[in-house]
Design a protein around this motif. Structure first.
Motif, short mmCIF file in Angstrom:
data_model
loop_
_atom_site.label_atom_id
_atom_site.label_comp_id
_atom_site.label_asym_id
_atom_site.label_seq_id
_atom_site.Cartn_x
_atom_site.Cartn_y
_atom_site.Cartn_z
N MET A 137 0.84 -1.19 0.00
CA MET A 137 0.00 0.00 0.00
C MET A 137 0.87 1.24 0.00
N HIS A 138 0.32 2.29 -0.59
CA HIS A 138 0.98 3.59 -0.60
C HIS A 138 0.04 4.64 -0.01
N TYR A 139 0.64 5.56 0.70
CA TYR A 139 -0.07 6.68 1.31
C TYR A 139 0.52 7.95 0.76
N THR A 140 -0.28 8.99 0.68
CA THR A 140 0.20 10.26 0.14
C THR A 140 -0.37 11.43 0.91
N LYS A 141 0.38 12.49 0.91
CA LYS A 141 -0.07 13.77 1.42
C LYS A 141 0.80 14.84 0.79
N ILE A 142 0.46 16.08 0.98
CA ILE A 142 1.18 17.20 0.38
C ILE A 142 1.97 17.94 1.46
N ASN A 143 3.22 18.24 1.15
CA ASN A 143 3.99 19.16 1.99
C ASN A 143 3.54 20.56 1.56
N ARG A 144 2.59 21.09 2.28
CA ARG A 144 1.95 22.35 1.90
C ARG A 144 2.89 23.55 2.00
N GLU A 145 3.98 23.42 2.73
CA GLU A 145 4.93 24.52 2.85
C GLU A 145 5.74 24.74 1.58
N ILE A 146 5.88 23.69 0.76
CA ILE A 146 6.66 23.85 -0.47
C ILE A 146 5.81 23.77 -1.74
N CYS A 147 4.49 23.55 -1.59
CA CYS A 147 3.59 23.54 -2.74
C CYS A 147 3.53 24.94 -3.35
N ILE A 148 3.66 25.01 -4.68
CA ILE A 148 3.61 26.31 -5.36
C ILE A 148 2.30 26.50 -6.12
N ALA A 149 1.33 25.65 -5.88
CA ALA A 149 -0.01 25.77 -6.48
C ALA A 149 0.05 25.76 -8.00
N CYS A 150 0.87 24.89 -8.57
CA CYS A 150 1.00 24.83 -10.03
C CYS A 150 -0.19 24.16 -10.70
N GLY A 151 -0.90 23.31 -9.97
CA GLY A 151 -2.09 22.66 -10.51
C GLY A 151 -1.90 21.28 -11.09
N LEU A 152 -0.67 20.82 -11.25
CA LEU A 152 -0.43 19.54 -11.91
C LEU A 152 -1.04 18.36 -11.19
N CYS A 153 -0.89 18.28 -9.88
CA CYS A 153 -1.39 17.09 -9.17
C CYS A 153 -2.90 16.96 -9.31
N GLN A 154 -3.62 18.06 -9.21
CA GLN A 154 -5.07 18.00 -9.32
C GLN A 154 -5.51 17.71 -10.75
N ILE A 155 -4.78 18.20 -11.72
CA ILE A 155 -5.10 17.90 -13.12
C ILE A 155 -4.86 16.42 -13.41
N ILE A 156 -3.75 15.89 -12.92
CA ILE A 156 -3.38 14.50 -13.18
C ILE A 156 -4.21 13.52 -12.37
N ALA A 157 -4.42 13.82 -11.09
CA ALA A 157 -5.11 12.89 -10.19
C ALA A 157 -6.18 13.62 -9.38
N PRO A 158 -7.27 14.03 -10.03
CA PRO A 158 -8.29 14.83 -9.35
C PRO A 158 -9.03 14.12 -8.22
N THR A 159 -9.02 12.80 -8.21
CA THR A 159 -9.67 12.10 -7.10
C THR A 159 -8.79 12.04 -5.87
#
Length: 77
Positions: free
Chosen positions: A1-23
């Motif tokens: 199994m894999h788990y994921t989360k975002i390091n919000r301190e270094i996110c630049i809001a580029c939009g790629l992750c939501q475009i690629i994996a919106p769920t």
């Protein structure tokens, strides 16, 4: 199994992750990404059918803000 989360301190809001994996990923009112299912806690595993999209988002993030683990993340991470 894999788990994921975002390091919000270094996110630049580029939009790629939501475009690629919106769920898996969404953005708050400031455009900073977070994981949808667990409010960015990293405690709910990525579904098998989402693994390809997760991997693509993970490798596409320009800042490395998408984190992954084979164990649930602890509150301190």
């Amino acid at each position: 199994m894999h788990y994921t989360k975002i390091n919000r301190e270094i996110c630049i809001a580029c939009g790629l992750c939501q475009i690629i994996a919106p769920t898996l990923y969404e953005y708050d009112e400031n455009g900073i990404a977070y994981t949808v299912r667990d409010g960015n806690q990293g405690v709910i595993p990525v579904e098998k059918e989402e693994m390809d999209l997760f991997k693509k988002a993970y490798t596409s993030c320009p800042t490395g803000a998408i984190l992954r683990s084979t164990q649930p993340f602890s509150e301190k991470e």
